[in-house]
Design a protein around this motif. Structure first.
Motif, PDB file in Angstrom:
ATOM      1  N   ILE A 165       0.853  -1.206   0.000  1.00  0.00           N
ATOM      2  CA  ILE A 165       0.000   0.000   0.000  1.00  0.00           C
ATOM      3  C   ILE A 165       0.887   1.253   0.000  1.00  0.00           C
ATOM      4  N   ALA A 166       1.953   1.209   0.804  1.00  0.00           N
ATOM      5  CA  ALA A 166       2.848   2.367   0.922  1.00  0.00           C
ATOM      6  C   ALA A 166       3.459   2.728  -0.435  1.00  0.00           C
ATOM      7  N   MET A 167       3.787   1.705  -1.228  1.00  0.00           N
ATOM      8  CA  MET A 167       4.396   1.974  -2.537  1.00  0.00           C
ATOM      9  C   MET A 167       3.450   2.782  -3.419  1.00  0.00           C
ATOM     10  N   TYR A 168       2.167   2.408  -3.426  1.00  0.00           N
ATOM     11  CA  TYR A 168       1.239   3.051  -4.362  1.00  0.00           C
ATOM     12  C   TYR A 168       0.622   4.344  -3.817  1.00  0.00           C
ATOM     13  N   GLU A 169       0.772   4.572  -2.505  1.00  0.00           N
ATOM     14  CA  GLU A 169       0.317   5.867  -1.984  1.00  0.00           C
ATOM     15  C   GLU A 169       1.463   6.888  -2.015  1.00  0.00           C
ATOM     16  N   SER A 170       2.680   6.426  -2.364  1.00  0.00           N
ATOM     17  CA  SER A 170       3.852   7.312  -2.327  1.00  0.00           C
ATOM     18  C   SER A 170       3.675   8.508  -3.260  1.00  0.00           C
ATOM     19  N   ASP A 171       4.339   9.612  -2.901  1.00  0.00           N
ATOM     20  CA  ASP A 171       4.262  10.818  -3.727  1.00  0.00           C
ATOM     21  C   ASP A 171       4.728  10.528  -5.150  1.00  0.00           C
ATOM     22  N   GLU A 172       5.718   9.648  -5.254  1.00  0.00           N
ATOM     23  CA  GLU A 172       6.268   9.341  -6.568  1.00  0.00           C
ATOM     24  C   GLU A 172       5.201   8.693  -7.465  1.00  0.00           C
ATOM     25  N   PHE A 173       4.527   7.661  -6.930  1.00  0.00           N
ATOM     26  CA  PHE A 173       3.521   6.983  -7.756  1.00  0.00           C
ATOM     27  C   PHE A 173       2.311   7.880  -7.996  1.00  0.00           C
ATOM     28  N   GLN A 174       1.882   8.586  -6.933  1.00  0.00           N
ATOM     29  CA  GLN A 174       0.713   9.462  -7.080  1.00  0.00           C
ATOM     30  C   GLN A 174       1.001  10.589  -8.075  1.00  0.00           C
ATOM     31  N   GLY A 175       2.251  11.068  -8.099  1.00  0.00           N
ATOM     32  CA  GLY A 175       2.638  12.111  -9.046  1.00  0.00           C
ATOM     33  C   GLY A 175       2.600  11.593 -10.479  1.00  0.00           C
ATOM     34  N   ALA A 176       3.105  10.359 -10.681  1.00  0.00           N
ATOM     35  CA  ALA A 176       3.083   9.751 -12.015  1.00  0.00           C
ATOM     36  C   ALA A 176       1.640   9.549 -12.467  1.00  0.00           C
ATOM     37  N   MET A 177       0.785   9.170 -11.524  1.00  0.00           N
ATOM     38  CA  MET A 177      -0.634   8.971 -11.837  1.00  0.00           C
ATOM     39  C   MET A 177      -1.278  10.294 -12.274  1.00  0.00           C
ATOM     40  N   GLN A 178      -0.990  11.372 -11.541  1.00  0.00           N
ATOM     41  CA  GLN A 178      -1.568  12.675 -11.890  1.00  0.00           C
ATOM     42  C   GLN A 178      -1.064  13.156 -13.250  1.00  0.00           C
ATOM     43  N   ALA A 179       0.211  12.894 -13.533  1.00  0.00           N
ATOM     44  CA  ALA A 179       0.777  13.306 -14.821  1.00  0.00           C
ATOM     45  C   ALA A 179       0.079  12.564 -15.966  1.00  0.00           C
ATOM     46  N   GLU A 180      -0.201  11.266 -15.752  1.00  0.00           N
ATOM     47  CA  GLU A 180      -0.888  10.460 -16.771  1.00  0.00           C
ATOM     48  C   GLU A 180      -2.307  10.993 -17.000  1.00  0.00           C
ATOM     49  N   ILE A 181      -3.012  11.299 -15.914  1.00  0.00           N
ATOM     50  CA  ILE A 181      -4.376  11.835 -16.024  1.00  0.00           C
ATOM     51  C   ILE A 181      -4.345  13.164 -16.789  1.00  0.00           C
ATOM     52  N   HIS A 182      -3.363  14.003 -16.462  1.00  0.00           N
ATOM     53  CA  HIS A 182      -3.240  15.302 -17.104  1.00  0.00           C
ATOM     54  C   HIS A 182      -2.999  15.145 -18.619  1.00  0.00           C
ATOM     55  N   TRP A 183      -2.078  14.240 -18.967  1.00  0.00           N
ATOM     56  CA  TRP A 183      -1.775  13.985 -20.383  1.00  0.00           C
ATOM     57  C   TRP A 183      -3.034  13.538 -21.121  1.00  0.00           C
ATOM     58  N   LEU A 184      -3.783  12.620 -20.492  1.00  0.00           N
ATOM     59  CA  LEU A 184      -5.003  12.103 -21.129  1.00  0.00           C
ATOM     60  C   LEU A 184      -6.088  13.175 -21.206  1.00  0.00           C
ATOM     61  N   ASP A 185      -6.231  13.977 -20.160  1.00  0.00           N
ATOM     62  CA  ASP A 185      -7.230  15.060 -20.191  1.00  0.00           C
ATOM     63  C   ASP A 185      -6.982  15.981 -21.382  1.00  0.00           C
ATOM     64  N   GLU A 186      -5.708  16.319 -21.614  1.00  0.00           N
ATOM     65  CA  GLU A 186      -5.375  17.212 -22.735  1.00  0.00           C
ATOM     66  C   GLU A 186      -5.732  16.596 -24.079  1.00  0.00           C
ATOM     67  N   ARG A 187      -5.396  15.298 -24.255  1.00  0.00           N
ATOM     68  CA  ARG A 187      -5.674  14.639 -25.544  1.00  0.00           C
ATOM     69  C   ARG A 187      -7.156  14.373 -25.738  1.00  0.00           C
ATOM     70  N   LEU A 188      -7.851  13.974 -24.672  1.00  0.00           N
ATOM     71  CA  LEU A 188      -9.264  13.609 -24.805  1.00  0.00           C
ATOM     72  C   LEU A 188     -10.136  14.819 -25.096  1.00  0.00           C
ATOM     73  N   ALA A 189      -9.654  16.009 -24.726  1.00  0.00           N
ATOM     74  CA  ALA A 189     -10.425  17.233 -24.952  1.00  0.00           C
ATOM     75  C   ALA A 189     -10.724  17.437 -26.444  1.00  0.00           C
ATOM     76  N   ASP A 190      -9.879  16.868 -27.309  1.00  0.00           N
ATOM     77  CA  ASP A 190     -10.035  17.100 -28.751  1.00  0.00           C
ATOM     78  C   ASP A 190     -10.722  15.970 -29.517  1.00  0.00           C
ATOM     79  N   VAL A 191     -11.126  14.883 -28.866  1.00  0.00           N
ATOM     80  CA  VAL A 191     -11.622  13.739 -29.649  1.00  0.00           C
ATOM     81  C   VAL A 191     -13.134  13.853 -29.926  1.00  0.00           C
ATOM     82  N   THR A 192     -13.544  13.222 -31.016  1.00  0.00           N
ATOM     83  CA  THR A 192     -14.968  13.203 -31.397  1.00  0.00           C
ATOM     84  C   THR A 192     -15.693  12.132 -30.567  1.00  0.00           C
ATOM     85  N   PRO A 193     -17.021  12.189 -30.536  1.00  0.00           N
ATOM     86  CA  PRO A 193     -17.781  11.153 -29.816  1.00  0.00           C
ATOM     87  C   PRO A 193     -17.477   9.736 -30.320  1.00  0.00           C
TER      88      PRO A 193
END
Ligand SMILES: Cc1ncc(CO)c(N)n1
Length: 222
Positions: A165-193
């Protein structure tokens, strides 16, 4: 409204919940998981991480820009230089030697999940590949946060799975997760239905394969 990552989770909410709140996760959280199930999971996760490193190499190949190439490189190096090393020493603590890891047969659930991700990336573009990878990156971070919100979860020395649990709650993993979400949010904003619907099916299938991965651990299936 432009699409965002959250919409992928909401497209098939039952599958997402079955993955995040799987019995394997609940038992890991309260410490009741059978050690054999955890060891089986750890061994298969080693094989999973190796294929995952290949998926980041594929992301590099599929990168149209320098920024995307650098991001793929960071993902690949994070697995090769950090995660795999940590995984190998963690396996050792659980009585699994490096020699054993190097001679493991892949369980069908491992084969299915990892090759699905690689095939999706091969057939599609960088966005298809990232969507196929995202249940893994985002799911484990969310699982750690969900466990921490539950009163049934036992933290500290009383839980043999606390370090997981400690590994996946770590700032390092949580930061990588947020970066992935951010990358996807940017790309998904432009896609068609229509494109979003395709991507949501990739997300659903990868999520179902994560559920099978937990089942494989619980049932010791090969
Ligand atoms: C199966 C699986 N999914 C996600 C992660 C998170 O990296 C992992 N280690 N293994």
């Amino acid at each position: 409204m432009p699409y965002q990552f959250e919409d992928l989770k909401n497209a098939f909410p039952t599958e997402w919940r079955d993955y995040i709140e799987h019995s394997f996760v609940q038992q890991l959280g309260n410490g009741s998981l059978a050690p054999e199930a955890f060891q089986h999971y750890l061994k298969q996760d080693y094989l999973f991480l190796i294929q995952f490193a290949r998926a980041y190499a594929l992301a590099a190949y599929k990168s149209p820009t320098l920024a995307d190439l650098l991001q793929a490189k960071d993902g690949l190096l994070a697995i090769l230089d950090t995660e795999l090393g940590l995984h190998i020493s963690y396996c050792k603590e659980w009585g699994i030697s490096e020699q054993e890891l190097n001679n493991l047969p892949e369980a069908r659930a491992t084969l299915a999940y990892t090759r699905y991700v690689l095939d999706t990336g091969n057939r599609g573009d960088l966005l298809d590949l990232h969507v196929a990878l995202s249940p893994c990156m985002v799911g484990y971070g969310e699982i750690a946060n969900w466990l921490n919100r539950r009163s049934e979860t036992l933290r500290g020395e009383g839980n043999p799975y606390d370090a997981w649990i400690a590994m996946y709650e770590s700032d390092e993993f949580q930061g990588a997760m947020q970066a992935e979400i951010h990358w996807l949010d940017e790309r998904l904003a432009d896609v068609t239905p229509t494109r979003f619907e395709q991507l949501s099916h990739i997300f659903r299938d990868a999520t179902r394969l994560e559920i099978d991965f937990w089942d494989m651990g619980l049932n010791l299936s090969d």
